[in-house]
Scaffold this motif. Sequence first.
Motif, PDB file in Angstrom:
ATOM      1  N   ASP A 288      -3.924   0.013   4.600  1.00 30.65           N
ATOM      2  CA  ASP A 288      -3.138   0.493   2.713  1.00 30.65           C
ATOM      3  C   ASP A 288      -3.185   1.608   2.461  1.00 30.65           C
ATOM      4  O   ASP A 288      -4.348   1.769   1.881  1.00 30.65           O
ATOM      5  N   PHE A 289      -2.107   2.927   2.318  1.00 29.18           N
ATOM      6  CA  PHE A 289      -2.260   3.998   1.777  1.00 29.18           C
ATOM      7  C   PHE A 289      -2.974   3.965  -0.206  1.00 29.18           C
ATOM      8  O   PHE A 289      -3.862   3.723  -0.009  1.00 29.18           O
ATOM      9  N   GLU A 290      -2.349   2.786  -0.449  1.00 36.01           N
ATOM     10  CA  GLU A 290      -2.561   2.720  -1.622  1.00 36.01           C
ATOM     11  C   GLU A 290      -3.849   1.744  -1.984  1.00 36.01           C
ATOM     12  O   GLU A 290      -4.946   2.218  -2.855  1.00 36.01           O
ATOM     13  N   LEU A 291      -3.644   1.049  -1.351  1.00 37.11           N
ATOM     14  CA  LEU A 291      -5.334   0.234  -1.217  1.00 37.11           C
ATOM     15  C   LEU A 291      -6.200   1.289  -1.443  1.00 37.11           C
ATOM     16  O   LEU A 291      -7.190   1.026  -2.322  1.00 37.11           O
ATOM     17  N   ALA A 292      -6.323   1.840   0.041  1.00 40.90           N
ATOM     18  CA  ALA A 292      -7.678   2.757   0.614  1.00 40.90           C
ATOM     19  C   ALA A 292      -7.662   3.759  -0.824  1.00 40.90           C
ATOM     20  O   ALA A 292      -8.953   4.349  -1.227  1.00 40.90           O
ATOM     21  N   ARG A 293      -6.923   4.467  -1.904  1.00 47.69           N
ATOM     22  CA  ARG A 293      -6.945   5.130  -2.656  1.00 47.69           C
ATOM     23  C   ARG A 293      -7.755   4.976  -4.118  1.00 47.69           C
ATOM     24  O   ARG A 293      -8.495   5.772  -4.935  1.00 47.69           O
ATOM     25  N   VAL A 295      -9.630   1.683  -3.453  1.00 47.08           N
ATOM     26  CA  VAL A 295     -10.921   1.472  -3.627  1.00 47.08           C
ATOM     27  C   VAL A 295     -11.726   2.916  -3.774  1.00 47.08           C
ATOM     28  O   VAL A 295     -13.044   2.798  -3.950  1.00 47.08           O
ATOM     29  N   ARG A 296     -11.505   4.186  -2.789  1.00 42.62           N
ATOM     30  CA  ARG A 296     -12.217   5.621  -3.116  1.00 42.62           C
ATOM     31  C   ARG A 296     -12.300   5.381  -4.427  1.00 42.62           C
ATOM     32  O   ARG A 296     -13.427   6.310  -4.713  1.00 42.62           O
ATOM     33  N   TYR A 297     -11.535   6.274  -5.500  1.00 44.62           N
ATOM     34  CA  TYR A 297     -11.611   5.824  -6.883  1.00 44.62           C
ATOM     35  C   TYR A 297     -12.642   5.082  -7.519  1.00 44.62           C
ATOM     36  O   TYR A 297     -13.196   5.617  -7.861  1.00 44.62           O
ATOM     37  N   MET A 298     -12.288   3.762  -6.812  1.00 40.87           N
ATOM     38  CA  MET A 298     -13.152   3.196  -7.837  1.00 40.87           C
ATOM     39  C   MET A 298     -14.676   4.175  -7.337  1.00 40.87           C
ATOM     40  O   MET A 298     -15.777   3.220  -7.391  1.00 40.87           O
ATOM     41  N   ARG A 299     -15.066   3.766  -5.909  1.00 43.34           N
ATOM     42  CA  ARG A 299     -16.091   3.928  -5.678  1.00 43.34           C
ATOM     43  C   ARG A 299     -17.016   5.954  -6.193  1.00 43.34           C
ATOM     44  O   ARG A 299     -18.554   5.353  -6.289  1.00 43.34           O
ATOM     45  N   GLU A 300     -15.699   6.396  -5.896  1.00 42.65           N
ATOM     46  CA  GLU A 300     -16.606   8.113  -6.429  1.00 42.65           C
ATOM     47  C   GLU A 300     -16.580   7.511  -8.557  1.00 42.65           C
ATOM     48  O   GLU A 300     -17.125   8.670  -9.128  1.00 42.65           O
ATOM     49  N   ARG A 301     -15.461   6.711  -9.329  1.00 40.84           N
ATOM     50  CA  ARG A 301     -16.159   6.561 -10.729  1.00 40.84           C
ATOM     51  C   ARG A 301     -16.852   5.393 -11.170  1.00 40.84           C
ATOM     52  O   ARG A 301     -16.888   5.080 -12.372  1.00 40.84           O
ATOM     53  N   ALA A 302     -17.065   4.245  -9.820  1.00 40.61           N
ATOM     54  CA  ALA A 302     -17.895   3.314 -11.136  1.00 40.61           C
ATOM     55  C   ALA A 302     -18.926   3.377 -11.442  1.00 40.61           C
ATOM     56  O   ALA A 302     -18.960   2.020 -12.490  1.00 40.61           O
ATOM     57  N   ASP A 313      -3.363   2.594 -12.851  1.00 42.65           N
ATOM     58  CA  ASP A 313      -2.458   4.744 -13.181  1.00 42.65           C
ATOM     59  C   ASP A 313      -2.587   5.102 -12.372  1.00 42.65           C
ATOM     60  O   ASP A 313      -2.019   6.266 -11.802  1.00 42.65           O
ATOM     61  N   HIS A 314      -4.245   5.602 -11.908  1.00 46.35           N
ATOM     62  CA  HIS A 314      -4.255   6.452 -10.812  1.00 46.35           C
ATOM     63  C   HIS A 314      -3.622   6.536  -9.066  1.00 46.35           C
ATOM     64  O   HIS A 314      -3.512   7.378  -8.515  1.00 46.35           O
ATOM     65  N   VAL A 315      -3.408   5.561  -9.039  1.00 41.69           N
ATOM     66  CA  VAL A 315      -2.621   4.420  -7.841  1.00 41.69           C
ATOM     67  C   VAL A 315      -1.666   5.997  -7.664  1.00 41.69           C
ATOM     68  O   VAL A 315      -1.481   6.046  -6.144  1.00 41.69           O
ATOM     69  N   PRO A 316      -0.229   5.487  -7.689  1.00 39.60           N
ATOM     70  CA  PRO A 316      -0.518   4.497  -9.180  1.00 39.60           C
ATOM     71  C   PRO A 316       0.517   3.605  -8.980  1.00 39.60           C
ATOM     72  O   PRO A 316       1.186   3.493  -7.710  1.00 39.60           O
ATOM     73  N   THR A 318       1.429  -0.842 -10.397  1.00 40.33           N
ATOM     74  CA  THR A 318       1.559  -1.967 -11.020  1.00 40.33           C
ATOM     75  C   THR A 318      -0.264  -2.906 -11.645  1.00 40.33           C
ATOM     76  O   THR A 318      -0.871  -3.239 -10.091  1.00 40.33           O
ATOM     77  N   ARG A 319      -0.987  -3.220 -11.766  1.00 37.60           N
ATOM     78  CA  ARG A 319      -2.205  -3.456 -11.890  1.00 37.60           C
ATOM     79  C   ARG A 319      -1.985  -4.798 -11.880  1.00 37.60           C
ATOM     80  O   ARG A 319      -3.056  -6.031 -10.307  1.00 37.60           O
ATOM     81  N   ARG A 320      -0.633  -5.869 -11.916  1.00 41.38           N
ATOM     82  CA  ARG A 320      -0.348  -7.106 -11.077  1.00 41.38           C
ATOM     83  C   ARG A 320      -0.831  -7.044  -9.517  1.00 41.38           C
ATOM     84  O   ARG A 320      -1.238  -7.414  -8.359  1.00 41.38           O
ATOM     85  N   ASN A 321       0.014  -5.510  -8.669  1.00 40.96           N
ATOM     86  CA  ASN A 321      -0.188  -5.393  -7.205  1.00 40.96           C
ATOM     87  C   ASN A 321      -0.686  -5.264  -6.261  1.00 40.96           C
ATOM     88  O   ASN A 321      -1.761  -5.521  -5.501  1.00 40.96           O
ATOM     89  N   LEU A 322      -1.786  -4.194  -7.874  1.00 38.77           N
ATOM     90  CA  LEU A 322      -3.644  -4.014  -7.854  1.00 38.77           C
ATOM     91  C   LEU A 322      -4.632  -5.296  -7.220  1.00 38.77           C
ATOM     92  O   LEU A 322      -4.772  -5.508  -6.407  1.00 38.77           O
ATOM     93  N   GLU A 323      -4.355  -6.068  -7.999  1.00 36.45           N
ATOM     94  CA  GLU A 323      -5.041  -7.419  -8.027  1.00 36.45           C
ATOM     95  C   GLU A 323      -4.285  -7.821  -6.534  1.00 36.45           C
ATOM     96  O   GLU A 323      -5.212  -8.449  -5.846  1.00 36.45           O
ATOM     97  N   ARG A 324      -3.005  -8.002  -6.738  1.00 35.91           N
ATOM     98  CA  ARG A 324      -2.726  -8.751  -5.290  1.00 35.91           C
ATOM     99  C   ARG A 324      -3.269  -8.373  -3.800  1.00 35.91           C
ATOM    100  O   ARG A 324      -3.901  -9.003  -2.526  1.00 35.91           O
ATOM    101  N   LYS A 325      -3.441  -6.958  -4.325  1.00 34.84           N
ATOM    102  CA  LYS A 325      -4.045  -6.407  -2.108  1.00 34.84           C
ATOM    103  C   LYS A 325      -5.381  -6.804  -2.160  1.00 34.84           C
ATOM    104  O   LYS A 325      -5.949  -6.717  -1.400  1.00 34.84           O
TER     105      LYS A 325
END
Length: 394
Positions: A288-293, A295-302, A313-316, A318-325
Amino acid sequence: MAKTRLKRKNDPPQVAILVDTSTGWGQRLIRGVTSYARQHGPWHLWVEPKGRDEAMQLPPDWNGDGVIARVGSARLATDLQSLNTSVVNVCGIKMPESDAFPRVTTDYATVAALATEYFRSRGFRRFAYVGPTRHSYVRRHVDAFRGALAQFDAELSVFNFAHESLASKRWKTQEQKLGQWLKEIAKPVAVFSWGTTASARLLKVCRLHNVLVPDEVSVLAGDDDDLICEATVPSMSAVLISSEQIGFRAAARLDRLMKGMNDDGSDVLIDPIEVVTRGSTDALAIEDFELARAVRYMRERAFGELTVAEVADHVPMTRRNLERKFREMIGRTPLQEIHRLRIARVKELLSTSDLAMPAVAAASGFGTPEYMTQMFKSIVGQTPLRYRSMTRAR
């Protein structure tokens, strides 16, 4: 049989350490023993420089009080049984000859669970194992990994890697077989290995056969030897085993035995510390391209001031969709993943550095030592200071 040494009442104990001195595992273990001896001794320690494959043995005239040994052969076990002395085994190898010795060693099941969680958090759904599976202790390692994967209905492909000399004809044959196996296995695949030797040679074969690491094959060694791991291309990720704590606990157990105290003979199993991420696993297998993006953003800035809203916001999305994925594909929430990354960083810093708590908190993204301590205790079950004292044996 060794002679009983005539000992004066206040003589310090004479203790031999029979482990290899050529690996990070052995060096850290010896450091744990010496740490205990400084705190509770003095002890007179005997250590002989040895490689991992060299025979371990005591001097013919040695007549001491106790031995801490990596009892990896029937011959060494038999030799130690003939002594009139206390022995603690720090080897994961199980054999009938060594069952007479109390053991302090690594918990393979926890190592396997850690490796599984690590790979799954990077999106891998295909898994393999490389190691000398003709050995019973390696098969236990494989079985632990297979068991950890079973809860996710994931299958495991296994390649029997034998520790042959690089100059031998048998290694050339094995190299060809390993190369063919790598070509045929479905990718991307996460490969867990017995140790640094197997992983280093696996990386070499990947280069020879133009298999991309870590994009097609992600390689994780079962033990961390920072010198070897940093020397490979790419650098090798590895599980950081708490061998310093194994040495410390083995010394404490030997001390009790030398004082004539009871020991129930059960194994003491020590958890690993964390995965040290280097180049060989620095990839994501998330389709999943959005989820991979995300996760990578998270690892770079955690380890900075990162929030879930910022990730969305970075993906972009919604927070709800991010939580679901995250829940569907990673198995936890985005906030839990940020905390997991930060806790892993705290563990690594606590066990490998002398940084003060405020510096550890700042370097891991928790900001303040108070908040770091609160989160660490809720997730790990102990304070950072306690964790440092346990893993570093101080």
